[in-house]
Design a protein around this motif. Structure first.
Motif: not given
Ligand SMILES: [Zn+2]
Length: 134
Positions: A102-109, A122-129
């Motif tokens: 789960d993305c640590p920033r937006c919880r996107q799996p 890198s998160c596909p939703k919020c681009k967090e790495k």
């Molecule tokens: Zn994210």
């Protein structure tokens, strides 16, 4: 002949249907909960240690009670959501070729292939790495 019987069971069936109207009923999660409860109950019968036996029996009763509570629940949306979460989790466990984070920033799996060592995701939703071991 037999009409009285059919009437009797028909009435029970109708009563049951009426009782279950607006209630959740059953789903995969409930089946698993109930099955686990029954298995634990059976296992507990063969355990020679009284405390362990008691604990297992309590857990198994708890599980069975939970399954009954869910099937009689009127909060259909919430029960449906629980079952969906469970099915997603089950898919993740079954999937031997990928790992899920789960993305640590937006919880996107995020799904990544297994066994590639440490990688930057890198998160596909919020681009967090973030870096994870796969
Ligand atoms: Zn994210």
């Amino acid at each position: 002949m037999g009409g009285g019987f059919r009437n009797f069971f028909g009435r029970i069936g109708n009563g049951l249907r009426k009782f279950m109207t607006g209630r959740y009923g059953t789903d995969k999660l409930n089946t698993v909960i109930l099955f686990t409860g029954v298995v634990l109950c059976l296992v507990a019968m063969f355990i020679p240690f009284p405390l362990v036996k008691l604990a297992l029996t309590m857990v198994s009763y708890g599980l069975m009670f939970w399954a009954i509570f869910r099937s009689l629940s009127r909060n259909i949306y919430k029960r449906y959501r629980e079952n969906r979460k469970f099915l997603i989790l089950l898919d993740r466990v079954k999937d031997r070729e990928h790992r899920y984070f789960d993305c640590p920033r937006c919880r996107q799996p995020v799904r990544v292939p297994r066994g590639t060592g440490k990688i930057a995701i890198s998160c596909p939703k919020c681009k967090e790495k973030f870096i994870k071991k796969t």
